[in-house]
Design a protein around this motif. Structure first.
Motif, PDB file in Angstrom:
ATOM      1  N   LYS A 176      42.205  50.070  42.453  1.00 57.94           N
ATOM      2  CA  LYS A 176      41.711  48.883  41.746  1.00 57.94           C
ATOM      3  C   LYS A 176      42.784  47.791  41.726  1.00 57.94           C
ATOM      4  O   LYS A 176      42.489  46.605  41.928  1.00 57.94           O
ATOM      5  CB  LYS A 176      41.331  49.287  40.310  1.00 57.94           C
ATOM      6  N   THR A 177      44.025  48.194  41.476  1.00 58.51           N
ATOM      7  CA  THR A 177      45.120  47.212  41.405  1.00 58.51           C
ATOM      8  C   THR A 177      45.293  46.518  42.749  1.00 58.51           C
ATOM      9  O   THR A 177      45.423  45.288  42.812  1.00 58.51           O
ATOM     10  CB  THR A 177      46.440  47.902  40.998  1.00 58.51           C
TER      11      THR A 177
ATOM     12  N   LEU B 210      42.312  44.133  43.391  1.00 58.16           N
ATOM     13  CA  LEU B 210      42.371  42.902  42.585  1.00 58.16           C
ATOM     14  C   LEU B 210      43.560  42.028  42.984  1.00 58.16           C
ATOM     15  O   LEU B 210      43.467  40.802  43.013  1.00 58.16           O
ATOM     16  CB  LEU B 210      42.432  43.242  41.096  1.00 58.16           C
TER      17      LEU B 210
ATOM     18  N   GLY C 165      45.724  41.492  36.326  1.00 56.29           N
ATOM     19  CA  GLY C 165      45.030  41.900  35.102  1.00 56.29           C
ATOM     20  C   GLY C 165      43.679  42.487  35.447  1.00 56.29           C
ATOM     21  O   GLY C 165      43.476  42.945  36.581  1.00 56.29           O
ATOM     22  N   ASN C 166      42.751  42.448  34.499  1.00 52.69           N
ATOM     23  CA  ASN C 166      41.387  42.863  34.848  1.00 52.69           C
ATOM     24  C   ASN C 166      40.670  41.657  35.475  1.00 52.69           C
ATOM     25  O   ASN C 166      41.228  40.551  35.533  1.00 52.69           O
ATOM     26  CB  ASN C 166      40.645  43.457  33.640  1.00 52.69           C
ATOM     27  N   GLU C 167      39.427  41.871  35.918  1.00 48.58           N
ATOM     28  CA  GLU C 167      38.767  40.797  36.679  1.00 48.58           C
ATOM     29  C   GLU C 167      38.642  39.510  35.881  1.00 48.58           C
ATOM     30  O   GLU C 167      38.886  38.421  36.397  1.00 48.58           O
ATOM     31  CB  GLU C 167      37.399  41.271  37.171  1.00 48.58           C
ATOM     32  N   GLU C 168      38.302  39.657  34.615  1.00 45.44           N
ATOM     33  CA  GLU C 168      38.110  38.464  33.779  1.00 45.44           C
ATOM     34  C   GLU C 168      39.438  37.712  33.586  1.00 45.44           C
ATOM     35  O   GLU C 168      39.491  36.482  33.692  1.00 45.44           O
ATOM     36  CB  GLU C 168      37.530  38.919  32.432  1.00 45.44           C
ATOM     37  N   GLU C 169      40.495  38.473  33.338  1.00 43.62           N
ATOM     38  CA  GLU C 169      41.819  37.847  33.159  1.00 43.62           C
ATOM     39  C   GLU C 169      42.262  37.136  34.446  1.00 43.62           C
ATOM     40  O   GLU C 169      42.811  36.029  34.410  1.00 43.62           O
ATOM     41  CB  GLU C 169      42.854  38.911  32.769  1.00 43.62           C
ATOM     42  N   ASN C 170      42.000  37.789  35.569  1.00 39.24           N
ATOM     43  CA  ASN C 170      42.419  37.187  36.843  1.00 39.24           C
ATOM     44  C   ASN C 170      41.651  35.890  37.115  1.00 39.24           C
ATOM     45  O   ASN C 170      42.207  34.929  37.648  1.00 39.24           O
ATOM     46  CB  ASN C 170      42.202  38.178  37.996  1.00 39.24           C
TER      47      ASN C 170
END
Ligand SMILES: Cc1ncc(COP(=O)(O)O)c(C=O)c1O
Length: 172
Positions: A91-92, A95, A156-161
């Motif tokens: 995942k990392t 992203l 970060g997570n998708e929203e943070e990115n």
């Protein structure tokens, strides 16, 4: 020599070699690893060192040697959970590569990364970007002298990115 292998589990570059063989050969090498990165339990303050017994014995008086019991169990569980480790890695990387492609498409240079962050060339002092990000509620990495025109950006997570990308568009 101390080798900080904080990002050891994220490395996918085939030319990478870990330092464990140096310790096994009996050299004066200390390897440090942390549970803050691939295991995602940074606030627990847990890590370990790998070195020959004489070196560990010399360091022991400088450590309290005490780890909270919950943290210890959490660390042991993290080491066993290979599925979670693989998920975090994949995942990392997915992203990170998406972010890096977005940042590069805006014309910024990015250093190759084998970690959960990347360094982007801000050309201007990165402190200017940091403040502008902060005003938009996005926290990015501190200064890393002497690279004062490079900004460290953690995945970060998708929203943070997405918030980061949106803020970067406004700032740039
Ligand atoms: C190279 C490197 N080593 C170690 C650490 C921190 O590890 P810990 O949370 O165990 O202090 C970091 C965190 O950013 C790091 O980038």
């Amino acid at each position: 020599m101390l080798v900080d292998e904080a990002y050891h589990h994220f490395v996918q570059d085939p030319s990478y070699a870990e330092s464990l063989p140096y310790v096994l050969e009996g050299r004066n090498v200390i390897i440090t690893r942390t549970f803050s990165k691939i295991y995602g339990i940074a606030a627990m303050r847990l890590g370990y060192a790998i070195a020959k017994p004489e070196l560990i014995d010399r360091m022991r008086p400088h450590s309290t040697g005490s780890v909270n019991a919950l943290v210890k169990w959490g660390g042991a569980a993290a080491l066993k959970d290979k599925e979670a480790e693989a998920w975090v890695l994949n995942k990392t990387v997915e992203l990170r590569e998406k972010m890096v492609a977005g940042v590069k498409s805006m014309g910024f240079d990015v250093l190759p990364s084998n970690t959960n962050f990347f360094m982007m060339h801000t050309v201007r002092p990165s402190s200017e970007f940091r403040s502008a990000f902060r005003e938009r509620g996005v926290a990015v990495g501190r200064d890393f002298p002497p690279m004062l025109d490079w900004l460290r950006v953690s995945v970060g997570n998708e929203e943070e990115n997405e918030r980061f990308m949106q803020a970067l568009k406004e700032i740039a």
